[in-house]
Design a protein around this motif. Structure first.
Motif, PDB file in Angstrom:
ATOM      1  N   THR A 113       0.899  -1.198  -0.037  1.00 48.20           N
ATOM      2  CA  THR A 113      -0.097  -0.005   0.028  1.00 48.20           C
ATOM      3  C   THR A 113       1.000   1.101  -0.049  1.00 48.20           C
ATOM      4  O   THR A 113       0.538   2.286  -0.713  1.00 48.20           O
ATOM      5  CB  THR A 113      -1.012  -0.245   1.303  1.00 48.20           C
ATOM      6  OG1 THR A 113      -1.763  -1.347   1.169  1.00 48.20           O
ATOM      7  CG2 THR A 113      -1.657   1.340   1.230  1.00 48.20           C
ATOM      8  N   LEU A 114       1.935   1.121   0.900  1.00 47.18           N
ATOM      9  CA  LEU A 114       2.735   2.519   0.900  1.00 47.18           C
ATOM     10  C   LEU A 114       3.575   2.538  -0.547  1.00 47.18           C
ATOM     11  O   LEU A 114       3.576   3.491  -1.075  1.00 47.18           O
ATOM     12  CB  LEU A 114       3.918   2.086   1.849  1.00 47.18           C
ATOM     13  CG  LEU A 114       5.126   3.026   2.050  1.00 47.18           C
ATOM     14  CD1 LEU A 114       4.313   4.493   2.465  1.00 47.18           C
ATOM     15  CD2 LEU A 114       5.896   2.944   3.086  1.00 47.18           C
ATOM     16  N   TRP A 115       4.111   1.493  -1.107  1.00 49.54           N
ATOM     17  CA  TRP A 115       4.770   1.335  -2.516  1.00 49.54           C
ATOM     18  C   TRP A 115       3.905   2.240  -3.657  1.00 49.54           C
ATOM     19  O   TRP A 115       4.197   3.022  -4.206  1.00 49.54           O
ATOM     20  CB  TRP A 115       5.093   0.138  -2.967  1.00 49.54           C
ATOM     21  CG  TRP A 115       5.996   0.006  -4.050  1.00 49.54           C
ATOM     22  CD1 TRP A 115       5.479  -0.110  -5.318  1.00 49.54           C
ATOM     23  CD2 TRP A 115       7.381   0.483  -4.187  1.00 49.54           C
ATOM     24  NE1 TRP A 115       6.571  -0.184  -6.358  1.00 49.54           N
ATOM     25  CE2 TRP A 115       7.714   0.143  -5.764  1.00 49.54           C
ATOM     26  CE3 TRP A 115       8.450   0.858  -3.414  1.00 49.54           C
ATOM     27  CZ2 TRP A 115       8.937   0.630  -6.163  1.00 49.54           C
ATOM     28  CZ3 TRP A 115       9.512   1.100  -3.811  1.00 49.54           C
ATOM     29  CH2 TRP A 115       9.683   0.909  -5.292  1.00 49.54           C
ATOM     30  N   THR A 116       2.404   1.790  -3.428  1.00 56.36           N
ATOM     31  CA  THR A 116       1.713   2.345  -4.630  1.00 56.36           C
ATOM     32  C   THR A 116       0.891   3.591  -4.303  1.00 56.36           C
ATOM     33  O   THR A 116       0.284   4.213  -4.811  1.00 56.36           O
ATOM     34  CB  THR A 116       0.493   1.290  -4.928  1.00 56.36           C
ATOM     35  OG1 THR A 116      -0.202   0.951  -3.570  1.00 56.36           O
ATOM     36  CG2 THR A 116       0.975   0.011  -5.327  1.00 56.36           C
ATOM     37  N   GLU A 117       1.368   4.178  -2.963  1.00 55.39           N
ATOM     38  CA  GLU A 117       0.674   5.421  -2.758  1.00 55.39           C
ATOM     39  C   GLU A 117       0.975   6.630  -3.571  1.00 55.39           C
ATOM     40  O   GLU A 117       2.176   6.861  -4.010  1.00 55.39           O
ATOM     41  CB  GLU A 117       1.032   6.017  -1.290  1.00 55.39           C
ATOM     42  CG  GLU A 117       0.637   7.207  -0.783  1.00 55.39           C
ATOM     43  CD  GLU A 117      -0.810   7.236  -0.432  1.00 55.39           C
ATOM     44  OE1 GLU A 117      -1.379   8.475  -0.423  1.00 55.39           O
ATOM     45  OE2 GLU A 117      -1.439   6.222  -0.115  1.00 55.39           O
ATOM     46  N   PRO A 118       0.084   7.332  -4.146  1.00 56.95           N
ATOM     47  CA  PRO A 118       0.410   8.510  -5.123  1.00 56.95           C
ATOM     48  C   PRO A 118       0.877   9.621  -4.543  1.00 56.95           C
ATOM     49  O   PRO A 118       0.798   9.948  -3.225  1.00 56.95           O
ATOM     50  CB  PRO A 118      -0.660   8.589  -5.862  1.00 56.95           C
ATOM     51  CG  PRO A 118      -1.960   8.248  -4.871  1.00 56.95           C
ATOM     52  CD  PRO A 118      -1.333   7.314  -4.106  1.00 56.95           C
ATOM     53  N   ARG A 119       1.390  10.597  -5.292  1.00 52.55           N
ATOM     54  CA  ARG A 119       1.807  11.973  -4.505  1.00 52.55           C
ATOM     55  C   ARG A 119       0.449  12.794  -4.250  1.00 52.55           C
ATOM     56  O   ARG A 119      -0.430  12.528  -5.003  1.00 52.55           O
ATOM     57  CB  ARG A 119       2.476  12.713  -5.843  1.00 52.55           C
ATOM     58  CG  ARG A 119       4.015  12.335  -5.868  1.00 52.55           C
ATOM     59  CD  ARG A 119       4.830  13.257  -6.675  1.00 52.55           C
ATOM     60  NE  ARG A 119       6.116  12.910  -6.741  1.00 52.55           N
ATOM     61  CZ  ARG A 119       7.005  13.521  -7.644  1.00 52.55           C
ATOM     62  NH1 ARG A 119       6.537  14.790  -8.305  1.00 52.55           N
ATOM     63  NH2 ARG A 119       8.221  13.197  -7.835  1.00 52.55           N
ATOM     64  N   PRO A 120       0.574  13.689  -3.292  1.00 52.11           N
ATOM     65  CA  PRO A 120      -0.604  14.583  -2.933  1.00 52.11           C
ATOM     66  C   PRO A 120      -0.797  15.263  -4.392  1.00 52.11           C
ATOM     67  O   PRO A 120       0.084  15.779  -4.753  1.00 52.11           O
ATOM     68  CB  PRO A 120       0.016  15.320  -1.762  1.00 52.11           C
ATOM     69  CG  PRO A 120       0.995  14.532  -1.072  1.00 52.11           C
ATOM     70  CD  PRO A 120       1.799  13.587  -2.099  1.00 52.11           C
ATOM     71  N   PRO A 121      -1.814  15.809  -4.447  1.00 56.97           N
ATOM     72  CA  PRO A 121      -2.360  16.298  -5.649  1.00 56.97           C
ATOM     73  C   PRO A 121      -2.202  17.903  -5.529  1.00 56.97           C
ATOM     74  O   PRO A 121      -1.953  18.355  -4.280  1.00 56.97           O
ATOM     75  CB  PRO A 121      -3.795  16.048  -5.952  1.00 56.97           C
ATOM     76  CG  PRO A 121      -4.279  15.786  -4.608  1.00 56.97           C
ATOM     77  CD  PRO A 121      -3.199  14.984  -3.739  1.00 56.97           C
ATOM     78  N   ASP A 122      -1.901  18.528  -6.632  1.00 54.89           N
ATOM     79  CA  ASP A 122      -2.028  20.005  -6.590  1.00 54.89           C
ATOM     80  C   ASP A 122      -0.507  20.272  -5.760  1.00 54.89           C
ATOM     81  O   ASP A 122      -0.775  21.425  -4.943  1.00 54.89           O
ATOM     82  CB  ASP A 122      -3.066  20.708  -6.108  1.00 54.89           C
ATOM     83  CG  ASP A 122      -4.277  20.199  -7.041  1.00 54.89           C
ATOM     84  OD1 ASP A 122      -3.908  20.064  -8.393  1.00 54.89           O
ATOM     85  OD2 ASP A 122      -5.227  20.160  -6.667  1.00 54.89           O
ATOM     86  N   ALA A 123       0.493  19.840  -5.722  1.00 51.93           N
ATOM     87  CA  ALA A 123       1.475  20.255  -4.868  1.00 51.93           C
ATOM     88  C   ALA A 123       2.313  21.662  -5.608  1.00 51.93           C
ATOM     89  O   ALA A 123       2.532  21.916  -6.817  1.00 51.93           O
ATOM     90  CB  ALA A 123       2.742  19.308  -4.806  1.00 51.93           C
TER      91      ALA A 123
END
Length: 392
Positions: free
Chosen positions: A8-18
């Motif tokens: 789950t951690l590996w597939t976590e995307p970046r936070p949007p709108d950085a």
């Protein structure tokens, strides 16, 4: 279970709108460069002073890309630290660390940014880079084990803070999205109820027209005109709200939802300590049901917020005015202007509802006192073919 958590951690995307850069980044750069100049000038003993100054300036520039390329910046920072330590060890056989203390503060910012803005795989890979660099530097130093453990914990602390901030922001965004979804579902259920109401009227008129067709053709034509009018109104409502999502498990109700006609009953029994002054102006009996229900929801939520949060307020002023093309809603209380926000999940849902209707809603502290909610909604069809809502 651990394997699932890692996946789950590996597939976590970046936070949007950085954001790429904000004004704080330039302040951080200025503070870092100022610290480099002061430390290089005032500190007496610095190993490889020119190299240390150039290296510290290099580290100060890296945070400018910490949100958009967190893994790259961490790799460059910790990789260059390791290479510099290896170069000093080979060239001078000295175990004394090279560099300025100002660079250490910049490294902490990059560790924070990795867990705050990086994707899951970037956090894992960046953590491996940090651990490798720390282990190599510890092996080249003669620092006691207790100090190494303390330094390792101190190095990980910014990462933990970044993860906590990310979790908090993500949780709030998720709650806001859930509130918006619930508002869309509620709006769609109201659309469902409105359509069911009009279709029921169409069926009754069509049945009456069939009965009268043989004996009174003019009455049958009148009934068909009514069916056409109801159908046109229903199509108009459906086109206006076609983007809303509906809870498929919700049952149909043939009565229209609460609207402007119910505001007088709402303010008569607000269930709180404040007096509510309601003013209605303009032609409000022929609003489209979706707009009618939205006006009621805005007033209800705003009055409820005033009852709960207004400081030393005695009155809430509610004004609803219908113009040719728009309906304006204003809710204001006379409490103290504390500066504390009330823009919670309820108002977020109302903003979503107003946006779906093609309008807008703003809420915030007043210029002198209290809290103000202002909404503007498109009026929709206003010609005589619209059916007025009954007063209840």
């Amino acid at each position: 279970m651990l394997r699932d958590d890692l996946r789950t951690l590996w597939t976590e995307p970046r936070p949007p709108d950085a954001p790429a850069r904000v004004w704080r980044d330039w302040m951080l750069l200025a503070a870092g460069l100022g610290g480099v100049v002061l430390e290089a000038t005032l500190r007496e003993h610095v190993v490889w002073r020119p190299v240390a100054v150039v290296f510290a300036v290099w580290l100060c520039l890296l945070p400018l890309w910490r949100r958009t390329r967190p893994l790259t910046m961490v790799t460059l920072a910790f990789g260059s630290v390791t290479l510099l330590q290896l170069a000093s060890l080979v060239a001078t056989a000295s175990r004394e660390p090279v560099g300025l203390d100002t660079g250490a503060g910049v490294v902490f910012v990059l560790v924070y940014a990795l867990s705050r803005w990086g994707a899951g795989r970037e956090i894992v890979l960046g953590g491996a880079v940090i651990l490798t660099a720390f282990a190599l530097c510890a092996a080249m130093d003669e620092t006691p084990a207790a100090e190494l453990a303390g330094g390792f914990v101190f190095l990980l602390l910014p990462g933990l803070i970044g993860a906590a901030v990310r979790f908090r922001v993500t949780g709030r965004e998720r709650q806001l999205e859930q509130m918006r979804s619930r508002e869309r579902e509620q709006l769609a259920r109201e659309l469902h109820d409105t359509v069911a109401h009009h279709v029921s009227a169409m069926v009754i008129r069509a049945q009456a027209g069939r009965v009268l067709a043989g004996t009174d053709p003019s009455a049958a034509v009148e009934a068909l005109d009514g069916v056409e009018e109801e159908g046109a109104r229903t199509l108009e409502e459906m086109r206006a709200m076609v983007t809303a999502l509906r809870n498929r498990g919700a049952g149909a109700q043939l009565a229209p939802p609460a609207g402007v006609a119910d505001l007088e009953r709402l303010v008569r029994n607000p269930g709180g300590r404040l007096r509510v002054d309601l003013g209605l102006d303009g032609e409000l009996d022929t609003l489209p049901p979706a707009v009618d229900a939205a006006v009621y929801r805005i007033v209800q939520e705003s009055v409820t917020n005033a009852m709960r949060h207004a400081v030393d307020a005695t009155e809430v002023v509610v004004r609803v005015s219908a113009e040719r093309h728009t309906v304006r809603v204003s809710v204001r209380d006379n409490g103290h202007r504390t500066g504390r926000g009330r823009a919670g999940y309820g108002l977020a849902g109302l903003r979503e509802r107003a946006a779906l209707l093609g309008g807008k809603l703003q809420a915030g502290p007043g210029a002198e006192q209290g809290w103000h909610v202002e909404a503007e909604l498109p009026r929709g069809r206003t010609e005589s073919g619209a059916h007025p809502r009954p007063r209840r």
